[in-house]
Design an enzyme around this catalytic site. Structure first.
Site, mmCIF file in Angstrom:
data_model
loop_
_atom_site.group_PDB
_atom_site.id
_atom_site.type_symbol
_atom_site.label_atom_id
_atom_site.label_comp_id
_atom_site.label_asym_id
_atom_site.label_seq_id
_atom_site.Cartn_x
_atom_site.Cartn_y
_atom_site.Cartn_z
ATOM 1 N N PRO A 83 36.644 46.733 41.685
ATOM 2 C CG PRO A 83 38.810 47.205 41.116
ATOM 3 C CD PRO A 83 37.909 46.070 41.369
ATOM 4 C CD GLU A 84 30.864 48.272 38.796
ATOM 5 O OE1 GLU A 84 30.282 48.801 37.849
ATOM 6 O OE2 GLU A 84 30.274 47.838 39.798
ATOM 7 C CG HIS B 45 45.939 38.689 51.084
ATOM 8 N ND1 HIS B 45 46.218 37.383 50.731
ATOM 9 C CD2 HIS B 45 45.065 38.619 52.092
ATOM 10 C CE1 HIS B 45 45.506 36.566 51.495
ATOM 11 N NE2 HIS B 45 44.805 37.287 52.335
ATOM 12 N NE ARG C 65 36.755 36.850 45.969
ATOM 13 C CZ ARG C 65 35.532 36.981 45.470
ATOM 14 N NH1 ARG C 65 34.896 38.128 45.584
ATOM 15 N NH2 ARG C 65 34.959 35.980 44.859
#
Length: 287
Positions: free
Chosen positions: A2-3, A106, A124
């Site tokens: 995400p930005e 996750h 990640r």
DNA sequence: AAGAGGCCCTGATAGC
DNA sequence: TGCTATCAGGGCCTCT
């Protein structure tokens, strides 16, 4: 992942759903994020009321009732899901959450409120939570970050003086959070396209008129991305599991080999690796 | 001091 | 089918 726009979309729904609500319970399923979740994290949060949900750059800031703050950064692959609790099942007498699609593997953290829970999932593990104990420490945390494009500090004077004597390429500057906060790899390419600037240009050679374009287009791109619910290229989803729509507006990102969208330009979009990040641009209209 | 490069980590996809 | 290589939206650290 995400930005700034994607983080803002998540902030908005958290604000709507958990503001003024009290944390009932916190479950840590996996402490291993970029910063290891501290052992006191759960008990620290339990019983706290969420006073406010704000954002700076790509950080979400939960204001807690004990005057401290809980930061959340989503890294590359972090997602937040908000799941509402359904009424008790009258037959089994158990309450349950609606969560049909969620990949459970996750899920690192669950923050449980009266009628809903917030799940943080991050394959990640580049994201992290952090408890910041007071306002001074919060300011310190953000002290080295540059202004967001919307802030008045991000003005023509600031930009052009920042570029003075700097040989680094302009694309890397847009990604440099010490220069400007919130722009990431997708929007950097989009902003440069709209500004007609080639990504490999050295910053000190950027003209004042071009700095102005960068300022205006940084704001423009981020704001319209927020309006479209963010970009979903792989797996970005908002807290309800829906995709954003701004990827349909990409002019260059992931469009290598395709025609330039600028009116009357016959260029073909190029892909080039700059500092190990893919960069997309038109080799004709971006000078 | 500025800038380049490596690294943290898992998963999806492409190519053989 | 099954292996390996490459790439992914971020940011920090180290080295020159």
């Amino acid at each position: 992942m995400p930005e700034l726009p994607e983080v803002e979309i998540i902030r908005q729904s958290l604000d709507k759903k958990i503001k003024q609500k009290k944390v009932k319970k916190v479950i840590i399923r996996n402490r291993n994020l970029r910063l290891k979740i501290p052992l006191y994290f759960a008990t620290f949060l339990e019983g706290q009321k969420i006073i406010n949900v704000k954002r700076f750059s790509k950080y979400i800031i939960l204001y807690l009732s004990n005057k401290s703050y809980c930061l959340l950064h989503l890294g590359m692959s972090g997602t937040v899901h908000i799941i509402s609790k359904r009424k008790k099942n009258s037959i089994t007498n158990t309450s349950f959450y609606s969560s049909p699609i969620l990949p459970k593997l996750h899920n690192h953290v669950e923050i449980i409120f009266e009628n809903l829970k917030v799940i943080y999932n991050d394959p990640r593990r580049f994201g992290f939570f952090q408890i910041i104990k007071n306002l001074n420490l919060l300011k310190k945390k953000f002290a080295n970050l540059g202004p967001e494009p919307f802030q008045s500090e991000f003005n023509l004077e600031y930009i052009s003086s920042f570029f003075k004597g700097k040989k680094k390429n302009i694309k890397n500057f847009l990604l440099d959070q010490n220069f400007v906060s919130g722009i990431g790899n997708i929007y950097a390419s989009e902003i440069l396209f709209l500004s007609k600037i080639n990504p490999i240009r050295e910053a000190h050679l950027i003209q004042k008129e071009e700095c102005k374009k960068l300022m205006i287009n940084s704001r423009k791109v981020l704001i319209s991305a927020i309006k479209k619910g963010g970009s979903s290229i792989k797996d970005f989803k908002n807290t309800s599991g829906n995709k954003g729509n701004f990827q349909k507006n990409f002019k260059v990102y992931e469009r290598n080999g395709l025609n330039c969208k600028r009116f009357n330009c016959n260029g073909i979009i190029q892909k080039k690796t700059i500092s190990n990040r893919s960069t997309f641009f038109c080799n004709i209209c971006q000078i």
